[in-house]
Design an enzyme around this catalytic site. Sequence first.
Site, short mmCIF file in Angstrom:
data_model
loop_
_atom_site.label_atom_id
_atom_site.label_comp_id
_atom_site.label_asym_id
_atom_site.label_seq_id
_atom_site.Cartn_x
_atom_site.Cartn_y
_atom_site.Cartn_z
N ASP A 89 -2.04 9.42 13.55
CA ASP A 89 -1.73 8.09 14.10
C ASP A 89 -0.30 7.64 13.86
OD1 ASP A 89 -2.33 7.70 11.25
OD2 ASP A 89 -2.24 5.56 11.69
N ASP A 92 1.32 9.62 8.56
CA ASP A 92 0.42 10.34 7.65
C ASP A 92 -0.42 11.32 8.47
OD1 ASP A 92 -1.48 8.79 8.94
OD2 ASP A 92 -1.41 7.24 7.41
N TYR A 241 -7.81 0.66 9.30
CA TYR A 241 -8.06 0.18 10.66
C TYR A 241 -9.39 -0.57 10.74
CZ TYR A 241 -3.99 2.74 12.32
OH TYR A 241 -2.70 3.17 12.54
N GLU A 490 7.91 2.85 9.70
CA GLU A 490 6.85 3.75 10.15
C GLU A 490 6.62 3.50 11.65
OE1 GLU A 490 3.12 3.54 8.00
OE2 GLU A 490 2.60 5.58 8.63
#
Length: 518
Positions: A89, A92, A241, A490
């Site tokens: 995603d 990571d 999430y 990120e």
Amino acid sequence: MEKTMMMKRKPSLSFLHHCCFLLSLFSIFASFRCSPSHNYADALTKSLLYFEAQRSGRLPYNQRVTWRDNSGLTDGLEQGVDLVGGYYDAGDHVKFGLPMAFTVTMLSWSIIEYSEYIAGAGELEHAMEAIKWGTDYFIKAHTSPNVLWAEVGDGYTDHYCWQRPEDMTTSRQAYKIDENNPGSDLAGETAAAMAAASIVFKKTNPHYSHLLLHHAQQLFEFGDKYRGKYDESIGVVKNYYTSVSGHEDELLWAAMWLYKATDNHQYLSYVIDNADSFGGVGWSITEFSWDVKFAGIQVLASQLLIEEKHKKYKDVLEKYQSKAEYYICSCLNKNNGTKHNVRFTPGGLLYVRQWNNMQYVSSGAFLVSVYSNLLQKLNQKNLKCHGGEVTPHELFQFTKSQVDYILGSNPLNMSYLVGFGPNFPKRVHHRGASIVSYRENKGFIGCTQGYDNWYGSTDPNPNIVVGALVGGPDHNDEFTDKRGNYMQTEACTYNTSPLVGIFAKLNYLENMVLHASY
Ligand SMILES: *[C@@H]1O[C@H](CO)[C@@H](O)[C@H](O)[C@H]1NC(C)=O
Ligand SMILES: *[C@@H]1O[C@H](CO)[C@@H](O)[C@H](O)[C@H]1NC(C)=O
């Protein structure tokens, strides 16, 4: 990798000239100020490379991002299911189903709205490959009608390590939803992604399209029949999430996409009948994201108003539309009162929240762009917000302003699309990019070794995650290019996916104006 333009690149003519031509072309207000333009074709090409950098599994022969190699080749093995493939995603190596599916839905929507512009820039094949890398995985993950594998790996153990995906030693435990452990949000979003993708592949690959639709229909039925939030069934997804908005939005979203894909009345009825009880026409919301889909549903419902055959649902569809307009007006700062508007940075960027704000910018810019097309089709000249009327052209100018900010027209002159322009983030919070490429150095790099030797380094990343859209600046347009600053540095797959269509449209408009001016 530079792409060669299919259309003639503009000669060294000042943008002012184009801009003023645009001015007369659309005969807009004196308040219109000539804004800078960027190489949108280059941005489009780069945005699609990003999805190759995020690939998990066995990389294909035509992989263009060559600092990456195969990874996650035993995913699902412990559970006796083949879960190789799909996307990481962000920075990571967890494969999170919900954001992955939302990414694919938005890529598909980008193509559905703007395929001719993407094709015109020579990028349609790459865009379709980006979708298929996701949908191939969803097909594998949907092992029986009422079973969907939701996640591989977990945030807790993954975040303990800083490793290249090719060296991964963390847990690859896989988690699923089923009849006893429901997850209507995940099933709904995956159904939406597969239904939207089935539209994309309808002409070029009808067999595949049909297969996707079959999975989408089963997943929707599963999600609808066994109700629940997936994070109640899969604890490890919490803190990463969690589906805060619940599962009603995803069920409406799935039904909407299934209706678009099938024209089957049953799905339209679902959207109409549940409009009230699922919050579809109740929620006034100023966020559109992997979690909260209401604004997207409301825009799709508004699109149905174009067709005569939907006239009998006009009342409900117009209620959806009024909420869509609330969302659009909130992005333009034209609702009544600050709490009904999205904030802006002094430099003019939509600002929803501190952590990964850019996801809201790209998804908002996309919806506003789609709505601007819709207004033109509805022959409804202007959008009426509390703060005044807005023309379709002004709506699109808003989208352009957000994209231009992303590409470098901002107080720091920084492109937040990695690898674009002369100045972009060099220390993206991304495990693979921040460690020497596996193709260059195959020596194993362990879990904490990565933290010691690479994460902590102040050097730029050895690999550039081209096309990644990072979290972006704070409320004051400030940005710190540090690897540890994950809120800003990120990038996530769902940040970039809505941009694909917008870059293509901007590129088309720029070339159209150029062409017309000769
Ligand atoms: C705008 O908001 C104010 C404050 O809440 C309220 O008093 C007023 O009636 C609102 N105006 C409209 C047109 O809704
Ligand atoms: C950004 O670019 C403009 C125009 O070239 C320049 O005036 C300004 O000083 C630059 N700002 C920064 C922070 O580099």
